[in-house]
Scaffold this active site. Structure first.
Site, PDB file in Angstrom:
ATOM      1  N   GLY A  52      75.992  59.647  55.308  1.00 15.21           N
ATOM      2  CA  GLY A  52      75.180  59.178  56.422  1.00 15.21           C
ATOM      3  C   GLY A  52      75.254  60.129  57.601  1.00 15.21           C
ATOM      4  O   GLY A  52      75.368  59.701  58.744  1.00 15.21           O
ATOM      5  N   HIS A  53      75.182  61.425  57.291  1.00 19.10           N
ATOM      6  CA  HIS A  53      75.225  62.444  58.327  1.00 19.10           C
ATOM      7  C   HIS A  53      74.710  63.776  57.772  1.00 19.10           C
ATOM      8  O   HIS A  53      74.461  63.899  56.583  1.00 19.10           O
ATOM      9  CB  HIS A  53      76.655  62.616  58.863  1.00 19.10           C
ATOM     10  CG  HIS A  53      77.625  63.088  57.835  1.00 19.10           C
ATOM     11  ND1 HIS A  53      78.372  62.222  57.080  1.00 19.10           N
ATOM     12  CD2 HIS A  53      77.971  64.333  57.414  1.00 19.10           C
ATOM     13  CE1 HIS A  53      79.134  62.899  56.247  1.00 19.10           C
ATOM     14  NE2 HIS A  53      78.904  64.196  56.421  1.00 19.10           N
ATOM     15  N   ALA A  54      74.562  64.738  58.672  1.00 19.18           N
ATOM     16  CA  ALA A  54      74.233  66.123  58.313  1.00 19.18           C
ATOM     17  C   ALA A  54      75.222  67.022  59.038  1.00 19.18           C
ATOM     18  O   ALA A  54      75.934  66.572  59.944  1.00 19.18           O
ATOM     19  CB  ALA A  54      72.802  66.466  58.724  1.00 19.18           C
TER      20      ALA A  54
END
Length: 137
Positions: A52-54
């Site tokens: 749930g991130h980059a």
């Protein structure tokens, strides 16, 4: 450079076959980066979503050492799902790609090899911020 989901690829891990069990080997030029951090996910409860991130500059290589899970990749325009379920291959995720890990099977283990040590400033944790970063470049 603005990365796309097409920059994320499956890489086969060389193995040494032996009647006593196979040995997977990651060395030399298998990965396009020097490994600076290693961690793993395990005992992920059913229905949980990880990731749930980059990342702004970090690259990762994910391997399903045991069991299976899905990796959802998003580049701000396109999306694709990759199922990892074979310890003889892994998924290279370049920087600038949103990732979510889901559908963990019971007993699954996800090994992550990362190009950088942990740095909170390298994370983009809001999908809205991620999409905005893709359109402003």
């Amino acid at each position: 450079m603005n990365q796309t989901i097409h920059s994320c690829t499956i890489i086969s891990i060389p193995k040494i076959q032996d009647y006593r069990g196979n040995l997977g080997v990651i060395e030399k030029n298998i990965l396009p980066f020097k490994v600076k951090r290693v961690y793993y996910l395990y005992d992920v409860p059913s229905g949980s979503v990880r990731g749930g991130h980059a990342h702004k500059k970090l690259h990762q290589f994910l391997i399903a050492l045991s069991g299976s899970f899905d990796v959802i990749l998003k580049d701000g325009v396109k999306e694709k799902a990759v199922t990892l379920n074979n310890p003889s291959e892994g998924l290279l995720i370049t920087h600038g790609i949103w990732r979510e890990l889901e559908n963990f099977s019971s007993g699954s283990i996800c090994l992550v090899l990362a190009s950088e040590v942990f740095d909170e400033d390298d994370y983009i944790r809001s999908f809205v911020e991620f999409k905005d970063s893709k359109t402003t470049k």
